[in-house]
Design a protein around this motif. Structure first.
Motif, mmCIF file in Angstrom:
data_model
loop_
_atom_site.group_PDB
_atom_site.id
_atom_site.type_symbol
_atom_site.label_atom_id
_atom_site.label_comp_id
_atom_site.label_asym_id
_atom_site.label_seq_id
_atom_site.Cartn_x
_atom_site.Cartn_y
_atom_site.Cartn_z
ATOM 1 N N THR A 1 32.609 83.436 55.873
ATOM 2 C CA THR A 1 31.434 82.410 56.304
ATOM 3 C C THR A 1 30.033 82.813 55.724
ATOM 4 O OG1 THR A 1 32.738 82.255 58.437
ATOM 5 C CG2 THR A 1 30.262 81.719 58.520
ATOM 6 N N GLN A 2 29.718 84.147 55.745
ATOM 7 C CA GLN A 2 28.329 84.446 55.232
ATOM 8 C C GLN A 2 28.412 84.077 53.739
ATOM 9 O OE1 GLN A 2 27.596 88.822 55.505
ATOM 10 N NE2 GLN A 2 26.091 88.712 54.198
ATOM 11 N N LEU A 3 29.365 84.055 52.911
ATOM 12 C CA LEU A 3 29.252 83.942 51.549
ATOM 13 C C LEU A 3 29.143 82.532 51.435
ATOM 14 C CD1 LEU A 3 32.108 86.368 50.135
ATOM 15 C CD2 LEU A 3 29.607 86.437 49.807
ATOM 16 N N LYS A 4 29.636 81.680 52.299
ATOM 17 C CA LYS A 4 29.255 80.193 51.941
ATOM 18 C C LYS A 4 28.108 79.977 52.396
ATOM 19 C CE LYS A 4 34.115 78.995 53.394
ATOM 20 N NZ LYS A 4 35.164 78.087 54.499
ATOM 21 N N ARG A 5 27.537 80.642 53.503
ATOM 22 C CA ARG A 5 25.932 79.933 53.896
ATOM 23 C C ARG A 5 25.120 80.694 52.503
ATOM 24 N NH1 ARG A 5 29.022 78.525 57.031
ATOM 25 N NH2 ARG A 5 29.083 76.935 55.511
ATOM 26 N N GLU A 6 25.374 81.737 51.979
ATOM 27 C CA GLU A 6 24.704 82.296 50.731
ATOM 28 C C GLU A 6 24.826 81.209 49.578
ATOM 29 O OE1 GLU A 6 25.641 86.137 49.724
ATOM 30 O OE2 GLU A 6 25.254 87.206 51.682
ATOM 31 N N TRP A 7 26.166 80.871 49.254
ATOM 32 C CA TRP A 7 26.356 79.867 48.351
ATOM 33 C C TRP A 7 25.231 78.546 48.439
ATOM 34 C CZ3 TRP A 7 27.866 74.691 48.046
ATOM 35 C CH2 TRP A 7 28.296 74.257 46.898
ATOM 36 N N GLU A 8 25.286 77.993 49.707
ATOM 37 C CA GLU A 8 24.504 76.916 50.126
ATOM 38 C C GLU A 8 23.044 77.046 49.877
ATOM 39 O OE1 GLU A 8 27.104 74.823 53.990
ATOM 40 O OE2 GLU A 8 25.613 76.487 54.119
ATOM 41 N N LYS A 9 22.499 78.312 50.070
ATOM 42 C CA LYS A 9 21.102 78.354 49.703
ATOM 43 C C LYS A 9 20.919 78.714 48.161
ATOM 44 C CE LYS A 9 20.337 81.057 53.939
ATOM 45 N NZ LYS A 9 19.710 82.550 54.432
ATOM 46 N N ILE A 10 21.928 79.255 47.412
ATOM 47 C CA ILE A 10 21.727 79.349 46.020
ATOM 48 C C ILE A 10 21.878 78.032 45.325
ATOM 49 C CG2 ILE A 10 22.856 80.154 43.993
ATOM 50 C CD1 ILE A 10 23.896 82.557 45.779
ATOM 51 N N ASN A 11 22.550 77.026 45.877
ATOM 52 C CA ASN A 11 22.807 75.830 45.241
ATOM 53 C C ASN A 11 22.199 74.619 45.934
ATOM 54 O OD1 ASN A 11 25.044 76.491 42.960
ATOM 55 N ND2 ASN A 11 25.828 77.089 44.875
#
Length: 214
Positions: free
Chosen positions: A126-136
């Motif tokens: 879940t945390q990795l997905k949220r980080e992906w959203e911020k990056i992209n």
């Protein structure tokens, strides 16, 4: 007394000098030069077959040597095919870099190491997905309808998150980082479908690193 050509018997293909006398070598040179009429009179069928074996063996050795000399080049080609296939199946292809990892960083992990990395991913997904959203600058996609396997079983429910695929797969040395994951629909990600299908670029890359077809 002059030795007759018919006395020369075919042997294993190790070295021309070990079993081909000078007259046979000269005759074969004439064959290669196109002087077949003279040469064929000197070469009986058994010797010609031996030479065919020798030339075939020599060609195989050259190809094998070329393959051994360019392992990274071969891997680079497989990586290119895998990334092309991945982008064609992704709904967020623009977020996948053209060169997301170095070929030199590819390595085949043991099943135990892979299981440990998978467990780590599940704990931080879940945390990795949220980080992906911020990056992209995008939201992680969600299924708009229920997804069923090829055998008809329900595998994903409408409203749930798309699958997360590791761009550099965990089993090939990839890490659990936001930049190394990308959303994929289960229809092209689940089990042996799509990206993981037998004979796919992913599968061929895995085999090249020492894996077996999944």
């Amino acid at each position: 007394m002059r030795r007759e050509i018919s006395e020369v018997k075919p042997v294993e293909t190790k070295s021309r000098e070990n079993y081909l006398d000078s007259s046979v070598r000269k005759a074969f040179e004439r064959l290669q030069e196109g002087k077949t009429e003279r040469a064929e009179n000197k070469l009986d069928s058994s010797v010609r077959k031996s030479f065919e074996k020798l030339e075939s063996h020599s060609t195989y050795e050259k190809r094998l040597q070329q393959k051994m000399e360019n392992p990274e080049k071969d891997l680079q080609k497989l990586v290119g095919e895998y990334l092309k296939d991945l982008k064609s199946k992704s709904e967020c292809a623009e977020t996948i870099p053209d060169k997301p990892f170095e070929v030199s960083n590819l390595e085949k992990r043991t099943p135990e190491e892979n299981a440990k990395m998978r467990e780590e991913f599940n704990d931080n997904k879940t945390q990795l997905k949220r980080e992906w959203e911020k990056i992209n600058g995008l939201q992680w996609p969600k299924y708009k309808k229920d997804i069923y396997s090829a055998s008809g079983n329900l595998i994903r429910k409408a409203g749930s998150d798309y699958d997360a695929h590791h761009i550099q797969p965990l089993g090939m040395g990839g890490n659990n980082e936001a930049r190394n994951i990308t959303p994929l629909n289960a229809e092209v990600h689940y089990d042996k479908q799509g990206i993981h299908a037998l004979g796919s670029p992913y599968s061929k890359l895995d085999q090249a690193l020492g894996g077996t077809q999944i």
